[in-house]
Scaffold this motif. Sequence first.
Motif, PDB file in Angstrom:
ATOM      1  N   GLN A  74      -6.376  -8.002  -8.138  1.00  0.00           N
ATOM      2  CA  GLN A  74      -4.976  -7.600  -7.962  1.00  0.00           C
ATOM      3  C   GLN A  74      -4.616  -6.449  -8.884  1.00  0.00           C
ATOM      4  OE1 GLN A  74      -2.630  -7.970  -5.951  1.00  0.00           O
ATOM      5  NE2 GLN A  74      -0.616  -7.945  -6.944  1.00  0.00           N
ATOM      6  N   ASN A  75      -5.060  -6.513 -10.126  1.00  0.00           N
ATOM      7  CA  ASN A  75      -4.749  -5.439 -11.075  1.00  0.00           C
ATOM      8  C   ASN A  75      -5.339  -4.111 -10.612  1.00  0.00           C
ATOM      9  OD1 ASN A  75      -3.287  -7.091 -12.772  1.00  0.00           O
ATOM     10  ND2 ASN A  75      -5.039  -7.602 -14.087  1.00  0.00           N
ATOM     11  N   ARG A  76      -6.545  -4.151 -10.036  1.00  0.00           N
ATOM     12  CA  ARG A  76      -7.145  -2.925  -9.521  1.00  0.00           C
ATOM     13  C   ARG A  76      -6.314  -2.381  -8.352  1.00  0.00           C
ATOM     14  NH1 ARG A  76     -12.158  -5.704 -10.034  1.00  0.00           N
ATOM     15  NH2 ARG A  76     -12.168  -6.048  -7.764  1.00  0.00           N
ATOM     16  N   ASN A  77      -5.855  -3.273  -7.502  1.00  0.00           N
ATOM     17  CA  ASN A  77      -5.050  -2.855  -6.353  1.00  0.00           C
ATOM     18  C   ASN A  77      -3.716  -2.252  -6.798  1.00  0.00           C
ATOM     19  OD1 ASN A  77      -7.014  -3.740  -4.560  1.00  0.00           O
ATOM     20  ND2 ASN A  77      -6.066  -5.760  -4.286  1.00  0.00           N
ATOM     21  N   VAL A  78      -3.104  -2.863  -7.808  1.00  0.00           N
ATOM     22  CA  VAL A  78      -1.842  -2.332  -8.340  1.00  0.00           C
ATOM     23  C   VAL A  78      -2.065  -0.942  -8.922  1.00  0.00           C
ATOM     24  CG1 VAL A  78      -0.064  -2.621 -10.103  1.00  0.00           C
ATOM     25  CG2 VAL A  78      -0.799  -4.590  -8.744  1.00  0.00           C
ATOM     26  N   ARG A 125       0.818  -1.210   0.000  1.00  0.00           N
ATOM     27  CA  ARG A 125       0.000   0.000   0.000  1.00  0.00           C
ATOM     28  C   ARG A 125       0.855   1.265   0.000  1.00  0.00           C
ATOM     29  NH1 ARG A 125      -3.615  -2.843   3.825  1.00  0.00           N
ATOM     30  NH2 ARG A 125      -5.731  -2.909   2.957  1.00  0.00           N
ATOM     31  N   GLY A 126       2.093   1.130   0.405  1.00  0.00           N
ATOM     32  CA  GLY A 126       2.965   2.291   0.478  1.00  0.00           C
ATOM     33  C   GLY A 126       3.103   2.841   1.875  1.00  0.00           C
ATOM     34  N   ASN A 127       2.436   2.209   2.840  1.00  0.00           N
ATOM     35  CA  ASN A 127       2.511   2.653   4.228  1.00  0.00           C
ATOM     36  C   ASN A 127       3.053   1.555   5.147  1.00  0.00           C
ATOM     37  OD1 ASN A 127       0.399   0.857   4.266  1.00  0.00           O
ATOM     38  ND2 ASN A 127      -1.102   2.254   5.176  1.00  0.00           N
ATOM     39  N   GLY A 128       3.693   0.567   4.547  1.00  0.00           N
ATOM     40  CA  GLY A 128       4.232  -0.540   5.326  1.00  0.00           C
ATOM     41  C   GLY A 128       3.318  -1.740   5.423  1.00  0.00           C
ATOM     42  N   THR A 129       2.101  -1.615   4.900  1.00  0.00           N
ATOM     43  CA  THR A 129       1.160  -2.738   4.914  1.00  0.00           C
ATOM     44  C   THR A 129       0.889  -3.183   3.477  1.00  0.00           C
ATOM     45  OG1 THR A 129      -0.831  -1.360   4.786  1.00  0.00           O
ATOM     46  CG2 THR A 129       0.085  -1.780   6.985  1.00  0.00           C
ATOM     47  N   HIS A 130       0.166  -4.297   3.338  1.00  0.00           N
ATOM     48  CA  HIS A 130      -0.175  -4.834   2.021  1.00  0.00           C
ATOM     49  C   HIS A 130      -1.676  -5.050   1.920  1.00  0.00           C
ATOM     50  CE1 HIS A 130       4.096  -5.875   2.503  1.00  0.00           C
ATOM     51  NE2 HIS A 130       4.169  -5.883   1.193  1.00  0.00           N
ATOM     52  N   ILE A 131      -2.162  -5.024   0.693  1.00  0.00           N
ATOM     53  CA  ILE A 131      -3.547  -5.378   0.427  1.00  0.00           C
ATOM     54  C   ILE A 131      -3.552  -6.671  -0.373  1.00  0.00           C
ATOM     55  CG2 ILE A 131      -3.665  -3.923  -1.663  1.00  0.00           C
ATOM     56  CD1 ILE A 131      -6.653  -3.462  -0.897  1.00  0.00           C
ATOM     57  N   PHE A 132      -4.436  -7.590   0.001  1.00  0.00           N
ATOM     58  CA  PHE A 132      -4.441  -8.937  -0.569  1.00  0.00           C
ATOM     59  C   PHE A 132      -5.612  -9.109  -1.529  1.00  0.00           C
ATOM     60  CE2 PHE A 132      -2.010  -8.998   3.265  1.00  0.00           C
ATOM     61  CZ  PHE A 132      -1.016  -9.949   3.085  1.00  0.00           C
ATOM     62  N   TYR A 177      -2.749   1.466  -5.769  1.00  0.00           N
ATOM     63  CA  TYR A 177      -1.712   1.708  -4.761  1.00  0.00           C
ATOM     64  C   TYR A 177      -0.306   1.889  -5.343  1.00  0.00           C
ATOM     65  CZ  TYR A 177      -5.295   0.516  -1.382  1.00  0.00           C
ATOM     66  OH  TYR A 177      -6.450   0.502  -0.627  1.00  0.00           O
ATOM     67  N   GLN A 178      -0.084   1.367  -6.535  1.00  0.00           N
ATOM     68  CA  GLN A 178       1.234   1.525  -7.150  1.00  0.00           C
ATOM     69  C   GLN A 178       1.252   2.630  -8.192  1.00  0.00           C
ATOM     70  OE1 GLN A 178       4.154  -0.504  -6.319  1.00  0.00           O
ATOM     71  NE2 GLN A 178       2.802  -0.751  -4.565  1.00  0.00           N
ATOM     72  N   LEU A 179       0.187   2.705  -8.989  1.00  0.00           N
ATOM     73  CA  LEU A 179       0.120   3.676 -10.079  1.00  0.00           C
ATOM     74  C   LEU A 179      -0.719   4.895  -9.712  1.00  0.00           C
ATOM     75  CD1 LEU A 179      -0.395   1.163 -13.044  1.00  0.00           C
ATOM     76  CD2 LEU A 179       1.740   2.081 -12.126  1.00  0.00           C
ATOM     77  N   LYS A 180      -1.335   4.861  -8.517  1.00  0.00           N
ATOM     78  CA  LYS A 180      -2.133   5.991  -8.017  1.00  0.00           C
ATOM     79  C   LYS A 180      -3.304   6.310  -8.955  1.00  0.00           C
ATOM     80  CE  LYS A 180       0.928   6.228  -4.793  1.00  0.00           C
ATOM     81  NZ  LYS A 180       0.642   5.577  -3.484  1.00  0.00           N
ATOM     82  N   ARG A 181      -3.923   5.252  -9.470  1.00  0.00           N
ATOM     83  CA  ARG A 181      -5.084   5.430 -10.370  1.00  0.00           C
ATOM     84  C   ARG A 181      -6.307   4.783  -9.748  1.00  0.00           C
ATOM     85  NH1 ARG A 181      -2.005   3.326 -15.836  1.00  0.00           N
ATOM     86  NH2 ARG A 181      -0.438   4.983 -15.959  1.00  0.00           N
ATOM     87  N   CYS A 182      -6.607   5.152  -8.529  1.00  0.00           N
ATOM     88  CA  CYS A 182      -7.751   4.561  -7.850  1.00  0.00           C
ATOM     89  C   CYS A 182      -9.049   5.023  -8.499  1.00  0.00           C
ATOM     90  CB  CYS A 182      -7.757   4.960  -6.385  1.00  0.00           C
ATOM     91  SG  CYS A 182      -6.294   4.382  -5.466  1.00  0.00           S
ATOM     92  N   GLN A 183      -9.991   4.075  -8.626  1.00  0.00           N
ATOM     93  CA  GLN A 183     -11.286   4.414  -9.230  1.00  0.00           C
ATOM     94  C   GLN A 183     -12.374   4.422  -8.162  1.00  0.00           C
ATOM     95  OE1 GLN A 183     -11.897   1.567 -12.363  1.00  0.00           O
ATOM     96  NE2 GLN A 183     -10.400   2.546 -13.713  1.00  0.00           N
TER      97      GLN A 183
END
Length: 346
Positions: A333-337, A319-326, A340-346
């Motif tokens: 998974q692609n939505r989570n990436v 997630r970028g804060n020391g935790t993970h989303i499963f 949280y990685q590409l900052k393209r939350c919908q």
Amino acid sequence: MSLGVAQRGRVSWRALLAVLLLVFVAAAGWFWLSFTRFAVTPLRVNATGESVDIGRGTSFKDIVHQLRSQGLTTSAPLYWRVLAEKMRVAGRLHAGEYALTPGITPTDLLNAMAQGRVMQRDVTIVDGWTFRDVLQALAKADRLKHETAVLDDAAIMRRIGAPDEKPEGRFLPETYAYVKGDSDLDVLRRAHEAMSKTLAALWAQRDPSVPFATPYDALILASIVEKETGRADERPRVAGVFIRRLQKNMLLQADPTVIYGMGSSYAGSIHKSDLITDTPYNTYTRTGLPPTPIAMPGKPAIEAVLHPAAGNELYFVARGNGTHIFASTLEEQNRNVACYQLKRCQ
């Protein structure tokens, strides 16, 4: 007339003896008071961290001379001898390095030397360190003999009694005490024994459903879990994800294994080109476990892979804060990436 002279002579001798006796008693009393004060008066220790190093075979006389030469005491050697005899320790003082804490008295020091309470120092192997990290920490350890500097990995493992093993992952993260005269090989030998015992004990209590053929397989996966997350609450879930992927013959796709395989070429970040560059440790290009652990897993990480969390999760992303989303599906998974990685939350 002559009898009177003789009597006066006897009186004079008695008086002289009385005076001498009084002088002796006074001197003895003064000595005892001075000696008693000496025994409980702190030595001249200037700061915490000072020590006295007594070599093997050093005589009592030379021990006292060393204490005086270090400026720790100005008291006469006789005081030290009397104190040692009074304590019945004169002939059984042990060689070694002894801590000199502010406030330590001659009695305290002789007690410590008689009991062999030599000064201990600590060196810590940190969870997630690589074998290179461990060697660097040992090289910096104060008063530790450094014997590994001229040895390669294979020679080190031979010297500690494990000639057929690779060193990575084989040393239990823990704090180890050592004394002057110990070597880095001594510390490694103890850390290796601690890991062997810990792994064997945990393996005997494992969940029977885990798919490992050997304890070493569990150690390898535990090292990956150790590098993926430092959170106690996430370790069993991360372990569960990796175990299910192994069971489904899926690629583990663990970034830490890629980094380990890059070796010295790793400069702080990995790129897409690194993920497709094949190495024995690249779990994006090779199925199954890598050939060795990639770090020193702590006991909690080993416990996690031997008792993984149940579920159907097959993916996770930071997630970028020391935790993970499963996630359980690739779509999720692609939505989570993207979020949280590409900052393209919908």
